[in-house]
Design an enzyme around this catalytic site. Structure first.
Site, mmCIF file in Angstrom:
data_model
loop_
_atom_site.group_PDB
_atom_site.id
_atom_site.type_symbol
_atom_site.label_atom_id
_atom_site.label_comp_id
_atom_site.label_asym_id
_atom_site.label_seq_id
_atom_site.Cartn_x
_atom_site.Cartn_y
_atom_site.Cartn_z
ATOM 1 C CG ASP A 98 54.595 -1.316 -67.030
ATOM 2 O OD1 ASP A 98 54.277 -2.508 -67.205
ATOM 3 O OD2 ASP A 98 54.015 -0.376 -67.608
ATOM 4 C CG ASP A 100 52.371 -1.555 -72.438
ATOM 5 O OD1 ASP A 100 52.095 -2.338 -73.377
ATOM 6 O OD2 ASP A 100 51.521 -0.839 -71.894
ATOM 7 C CG ASP A 297 55.600 3.471 -68.601
ATOM 8 O OD1 ASP A 297 56.012 4.654 -68.618
ATOM 9 O OD2 ASP A 297 54.397 3.175 -68.684
#
EC number: 2.7.7.-
Length: 394
Positions: A98, A100, A297
């Site tokens: 992930d 972000d 992440d």
């Protein structure tokens, strides 16, 4: 979010789902499914521990309930609908990354526009894919725009499916170059019959450091001596004397540096190599070379039970589509155009904007003061989903 706004968004999400056919992930019936409904108030409620059997037909569920967010598990279970994780019977899990935009180094969400954050996140995605392709040779990968602030990458190679959390953390540490042993990038090798300390140039972080070293040396060779001296002294640990030594080595032993021989030129070249290595992996050292790590992440990757957004669904915090992307589409993909649902682009609606706002969406820029405005529906949905506007009666 006011009741009128919530009802309007749920109705338009329902219309969207009535007009699309969505592809399920592999082994969809062995995955846990979750969703967040359009509840009143400021909080949200996650409804999870459901299987496809519990939901019934997924397409029908989405068209009738039109939830605010939709998720499925990275993991595959024997009984995905069991109410306790311990009873689900974990079998395997995708390796999920992930990215972000809110968490990227050097990006201040308060001072950076949404479009700029997404652009920076796309750059980080390309670095991540380079690492996954070149250093791990993964072949079964799926790239997804999250519909919000970033991207997901799903790796489904058989070799990663049964990795536990600690093994996945080792992959995270490598990608983020956490506690990377810079000395470990150097090996002792026989060069013309003589043992030499040589940079590992065949692959991994050694190859990246070597490529950056060669680029840096090429720049030095194009400069006059004074500029080259100044450039070298921008790096940590290099003063005037060490810079003179390095320039001498660059002139006298270019082939040795090309081979990654860290002993060519003595301690000066070794200091240069260490400085370039620190910059390559993102350690402060003059700031000349962009770090080649990817700021993924960690909790998402190491969580073997993680719920992740369902591609094709709508993101309830933006009204944008969660988009599955082919590699060939990445270069031209603009989330603020390509993730806008076509269903929301054919009319205008009235909204009450809470505070002045500006941005870009659907190929057009907008600047709105606080108050009532008639805007393209996709802009209105975007602002309402983000809590920046409320729906008003027309």
């Amino acid at each position: 979010m006011e009741g009128r706004t919530r009802r309007y968004l749920q109705g338009r999400f329902r219309d969207y789902y009535r007009g699309v056919d969505l592809d399920l992930p592999p082994a969809a019936d062995r995955r846990e499914w979750g969703h967040i409904p359009w509840t009143s108030g400021t909080g949200t409620t996650m409804i999870r521990h459901q299987s496809l059997l519990d939901l019934g037909d997924l397409a029908t569920f989405l068209r009738e309930d039109a939830p605010r967010h939709v998720y499925f598990s990275a993991a595959r279970f024997r009984d995905p609908g069991a109410s306790r994780m311990a009873d689900k019977g974990w079998e395997s899990a995708d390796l999920v990354f992930d990215l972000d935009a809110d968490h990227l180094p050097g990006v201040d969400p308060e001072a950076t526009s949404y479009a700029e954050m997404l652009s920076a996140c796309k750059d980080a995605l390309l670095r991540l894919l380079d690492l996954l392709d070149d250093d791990f040779a993964f072949t079964d990968t799926e790239v997804v725009f999250s519909g919000g602030r970033g991207y997901h990458v799903h790796v489904r190679d058989e070799g990663v499916a049964e990795l536990d959390s600690e093994e996945r953390r080792e992959i995270v540490d490598y990608i983020r170059a956490n506690d990377l042993d810079l000395d470990g990038l150097i090996e002792t090798r026989a060069v013309e019959g003589t043992p030499r300390r040589v940079l590992r140039t065949e692959g991994g972080w050694g190859r990246r450091v070597h490529e950056n070293l060669l680029d840096y040396v090429a720049e030095l060779q194009e400069m006059d001596e004074d500029d080259a001296m100044d450039r070298l002294q921008e790096l940590d640990g290099i003063g005037e004397g060490r810079a003179t030594t390095i320039l001498g080595a660059v002139e006298a032993n270019p082939d040795a540096i090309q081979r990654g021989n860290v002993e060519a030129g003595g301690p000066g070249v070794r200091t240069l190599l260490q400085a370039i290595a620190r910059e390559t992996v993102g350690v402060e050292s003059g700031g000349r070379i962009d770090a080649e790590t990817a700021p993924i992440d960690e909790p998402v990757t190491t969580d073997t039970n993680r719920l992740i957004r369902f591609p094709g669904s709508l993101h309830g915090g933006s009204g944008l589509r969660v988009v599955r992307l082919d590699r060939g589409e990445l270069a031209d993909f603009d989330p603020l155009v390509d993730a806008v649902p076509a269903r929301f682009t054919d009319r205008e609606i009235a909204v009450e904007v809470m505070d002045p706002v500006e941005g870009r969406l659907g190929g057009d820029s907008f600047t709105l003061s606080a108050g009532r405005h008639s805007v393209p529906e996709h802009v209105g949905v975007f602002l309402m989903a983000r809590g920046q506007a409320e729906k008003v009666q027309q």
